[in-house]
Write a protein that holds these residues in place. Structure first.
Motif, short mmCIF file in Angstrom:
data_model
loop_
_atom_site.label_atom_id
_atom_site.label_comp_id
_atom_site.label_asym_id
_atom_site.label_seq_id
_atom_site.Cartn_x
_atom_site.Cartn_y
_atom_site.Cartn_z
N LEU A 49 0.83 -1.21 0.00
CA LEU A 49 0.00 0.00 0.00
C LEU A 49 0.86 1.26 0.00
O LEU A 49 0.55 2.23 -0.68
N VAL A 50 1.95 1.26 0.76
CA VAL A 50 2.83 2.43 0.80
C VAL A 50 3.44 2.69 -0.57
O VAL A 50 3.46 3.83 -1.06
N GLU A 51 3.93 1.63 -1.22
CA GLU A 51 4.53 1.78 -2.54
C GLU A 51 3.50 2.25 -3.57
O GLU A 51 3.79 3.10 -4.42
N HIS A 52 2.30 1.71 -3.46
CA HIS A 52 1.23 2.11 -4.37
C HIS A 52 0.92 3.59 -4.24
O HIS A 52 0.84 4.33 -5.24
N ASP A 53 0.75 4.06 -3.00
CA ASP A 53 0.41 5.47 -2.80
C ASP A 53 1.54 6.40 -3.25
O ASP A 53 1.29 7.51 -3.73
N LYS A 54 2.76 5.94 -3.11
CA LYS A 54 3.90 6.76 -3.54
C LYS A 54 3.89 6.95 -5.05
O LYS A 54 4.12 8.06 -5.55
N THR A 55 3.63 5.89 -5.80
CA THR A 55 3.58 6.03 -7.25
C THR A 55 2.36 6.82 -7.69
O THR A 55 2.40 7.56 -8.68
N SER A 395 -22.63 20.21 5.31
CA SER A 395 -21.20 20.35 5.54
C SER A 395 -20.88 21.76 6.00
O SER A 395 -21.64 22.70 5.76
N ALA A 396 -19.74 21.90 6.67
CA ALA A 396 -19.30 23.21 7.10
C ALA A 396 -19.11 24.10 5.89
O ALA A 396 -18.58 23.69 4.86
N PRO A 397 -19.57 25.39 5.94
CA PRO A 397 -19.52 26.26 4.77
C PRO A 397 -18.13 26.42 4.19
O PRO A 397 -17.96 26.59 2.99
N SER A 398 -17.09 26.39 5.03
CA SER A 398 -15.75 26.65 4.53
C SER A 398 -15.05 25.41 3.99
O SER A 398 -13.94 25.49 3.52
N ALA A 399 -15.71 24.26 4.04
CA ALA A 399 -15.06 23.02 3.61
C ALA A 399 -14.85 23.02 2.11
O ALA A 399 -15.77 23.29 1.35
N PRO A 400 -13.65 22.71 1.64
CA PRO A 400 -13.44 22.56 0.20
C PRO A 400 -14.14 21.31 -0.28
O PRO A 400 -14.40 20.40 0.50
N ALA A 401 -14.43 21.24 -1.57
CA ALA A 401 -15.06 20.04 -2.12
C ALA A 401 -14.15 18.86 -1.90
O ALA A 401 -12.97 18.91 -2.20
N ALA A 402 -14.70 17.78 -1.35
CA ALA A 402 -13.87 16.60 -1.06
C ALA A 402 -13.52 15.88 -2.34
O ALA A 402 -14.26 15.91 -3.31
N ALA A 403 -12.37 15.23 -2.32
CA ALA A 403 -11.90 14.54 -3.52
C ALA A 403 -12.59 13.22 -3.67
O ALA A 403 -12.69 12.45 -2.74
N GLY A 404 -13.06 12.92 -4.87
CA GLY A 404 -13.64 11.62 -5.13
C GLY A 404 -12.81 10.90 -6.17
O GLY A 404 -11.74 11.32 -6.53
N GLY A 405 -13.35 9.81 -6.68
CA GLY A 405 -12.67 9.10 -7.74
C GLY A 405 -11.74 8.03 -7.23
O GLY A 405 -11.54 7.85 -6.05
N GLY A 406 -11.17 7.30 -8.15
CA GLY A 406 -10.37 6.15 -7.78
C GLY A 406 -8.89 6.40 -7.91
O GLY A 406 -8.44 7.33 -8.54
N ALA A 407 -8.17 5.50 -7.31
CA ALA A 407 -6.73 5.56 -7.37
C ALA A 407 -6.19 4.31 -8.00
O ALA A 407 -6.77 3.24 -7.85
N PRO A 408 -5.08 4.40 -8.72
CA PRO A 408 -4.56 3.20 -9.34
C PRO A 408 -4.30 2.10 -8.33
O PRO A 408 -3.78 2.36 -7.27
N GLY A 409 -4.55 0.85 -8.67
CA GLY A 409 -4.18 -0.24 -7.83
C GLY A 409 -5.26 -1.07 -7.27
O GLY A 409 -5.27 -1.42 -6.11
N GLY A 410 -6.22 -1.46 -8.05
CA GLY A 410 -7.21 -2.40 -7.61
C GLY A 410 -8.12 -1.85 -6.59
O GLY A 410 -8.55 -0.72 -6.62
N PRO A 411 -8.54 -2.66 -5.52
CA PRO A 411 -9.49 -2.22 -4.54
C PRO A 411 -9.04 -1.01 -3.78
O PRO A 411 -9.81 -0.37 -3.10
N ARG A 412 -7.71 -0.68 -3.87
CA ARG A 412 -7.26 0.56 -3.27
C ARG A 412 -7.98 1.74 -3.89
O ARG A 412 -8.00 2.82 -3.36
N GLY A 413 -8.50 1.55 -5.08
CA GLY A 413 -9.15 2.64 -5.79
C GLY A 413 -10.38 3.15 -5.11
O GLY A 413 -10.93 4.16 -5.53
N ALA A 414 -10.86 2.50 -4.08
CA ALA A 414 -12.04 2.99 -3.38
C ALA A 414 -11.68 4.14 -2.48
O ALA A 414 -11.98 4.15 -1.31
N ALA A 415 -11.00 5.12 -3.01
CA ALA A 415 -10.52 6.24 -2.21
C ALA A 415 -11.41 7.43 -2.42
O ALA A 415 -11.12 8.39 -3.04
#
Length: 415
Positions: A49-55, A395-415
């Motif tokens: 997981l660490v190596e995946h997130d780094k790439t 949500s709190a008015p000042s909150a930036p839009a949260a990031a959605g979408g997937g990440a490379p690497g299989g089920p890790r993509g549920a980010a």
């Protein structure tokens, strides 16, 4: 055991691996025993997981997210991928690696279509010269040549490479298509389009691929050997990325910021109204009719409404909406049978580490919306009014839009 399936260490072990693997080469841990039934894919995904997130947040990937790369750089990236995939697909066959071979996943022809589009009719000679002039490509190929005598290591290459393009390719293809003004799957971006995998079905295909990989029969020695190889593949891939970035180094965007529309980074503040829900109440927050999408992780509720394209109805990870996902994420699984397991506890330090990493990663993207009441006598009566509000209204008015979408690497993509 088929020829070539040995545990010998032709895959050299770098010095920096010694500390990382020190505690895993002796007797099997409790989770090691469970991996015989839960599958090897989870075991490997946890430990890389660490190596995946780094790439995933490599400067070259950040340039793609920001679309700040040049056509020359992108062509160089495809050249390197073509050399690596062509070498791999020349060795991987239905006979050598039946568990992970699927003709529909082969990428060499798609990459050649893209290179013809970007480099012209004389692309092959130019690409071959570029690959020869690339130290990182030659290093990758030399390591692959060592691995190619062992069918299990061939399967490890396929496991990482095909899952990366399947899971991360949807978003990367979208960014490249926008930069080059091309439609999905057109020559130039064919690398990211898989025959027979429909829109939104990439996650399901990844899960099937993980199940196929789990059919491999691995001894403890072979499994540890493959882990060393997988980590080295990640390291070699980083060098490929660095070469492309160095051709024209321009600042990009982190994955979080890119999925957040380029807004300033930093975790979003908690939702202004904190909920306390029972599991039955949580099941109602699945994004129907534009409503909120919540999920529970380690007792905390996260508002993932900003990722509705992925978590909402019809999304690739809609099965996680309105559910407790603690066990699924900690064990790297998207099996529905492992959702809502409130009695689950980590079985190993690896699961504990994976859980911490997922909590950190998701809370950097999505605001905390409250807590899950795990009491068996928790009321099933939920705040119906809140359930119908949109994420913006809670949500709190000042909150930036949260990031959605997937990440490379299989089920890790549920980010």
């Amino acid at each position: 055991r088929p020829a070539g399936r040995t545990g010998s260490s032709a895959c050299a072990r770098p010095l920096w691996e010694a500390g990382l693997l020190g505690g895993q080469l002796g007797a099997m841990s409790k989770y090691g025993q469970l991996s015989r039934t839960n599958g090897h894919s989870k075991w490997f995904l946890q430990r890389t997981l660490v190596e995946h997130d780094k790439t995933m947040d490599d400067p070259w990937m950040q340039m793609i997210y920001k679309q700040s790369f040049s056509v020359k750089q992108y062509a160089a990236w495809l050249v390197r991928n073509h050399a690596c995939f062509a070498a791999m697909e020349n060795k991987i066959t239905e006979t050598s690696c039946p568990e992970v071979y699927d003709q529909k996943l082969l990428r060499t022809a798609a990459l050649e279509t893209d290179l013809h589009q970007l480099l012209g009719v004389s692309w092959r000679g130019e690409a071959e010269q570029m690959a020869r002039d690339s130290p990182a490509t030659q290093n990758y190929l030399a390591h692959f040549e060592e691995d190619s005598t062992n069918n299990l290591r061939l399967a490890a290459h396929a496991f990482l490479q095909y899952n990366a393009v399947l899971s991360g390719g949807t978003y990367l293809g979208k960014m490249v298509s926008a930069k080059l003004s091309l439609v999905k799957g057109a020559p130039g971006v064919a690398f990211y389009a898989f025959l027979g995998v429909g829109d939104g079905k990439e996650a399901a295909r990844v899960q099937q691929y993980l199940k196929d990989f789990d059919k491999l029969s691995l001894s403890d020695e072979e499994r540890d050997d493959l882990l060393v190889c997988m980590r080295r593949i990640y390291a070699d891939t980083e060098e490929l990325m660095k070469e492309c970035f160095d051709l024209n180094p321009v600042a990009g965007l982190s994955y979080n910021a890119a999925k957040d529309g380029g807004s300033p980074e930093g975790p979003p503040p908690p939702c202004s109204e904190q909920l306390e829900l029972s599991l039955a109440e949580l099941h109602g927050y699945i994004g129907e009719d534009g409503g909120r999408i919540l999920m529970s992780l380690a007792g905390e509720l996260l508002d993932v409404s900003a990722g509705s394209e992925m978590y909402g109805p019809g999304g690739s990870y809609a099965l996680l909406a309105g559910r407790d996902v603690t066990r699924c994420l900690a064990t790297m699984s998207l099996e529905s049978s492992e959702l809502d397991d409130l009695a689950w506890e980590p079985d190993s330090s690896e699961e504990e580490q994976a859980l911490v990493q997922w909590r950190t990663k998701l809370k950097e993207k999505y605001p905390v919306a409250g807590s899950l009441n795990k009491s068996p006598v928790a009321t099933d009566a939920g705040p119906e009014g809140l359930r119908q509000r949109t994420a913006a209204s809670t949500s709190a008015p000042s909150a930036p839009a949260a990031a959605g979408g997937g990440a490379p690497g299989g089920p890790r993509g549920a980010a």
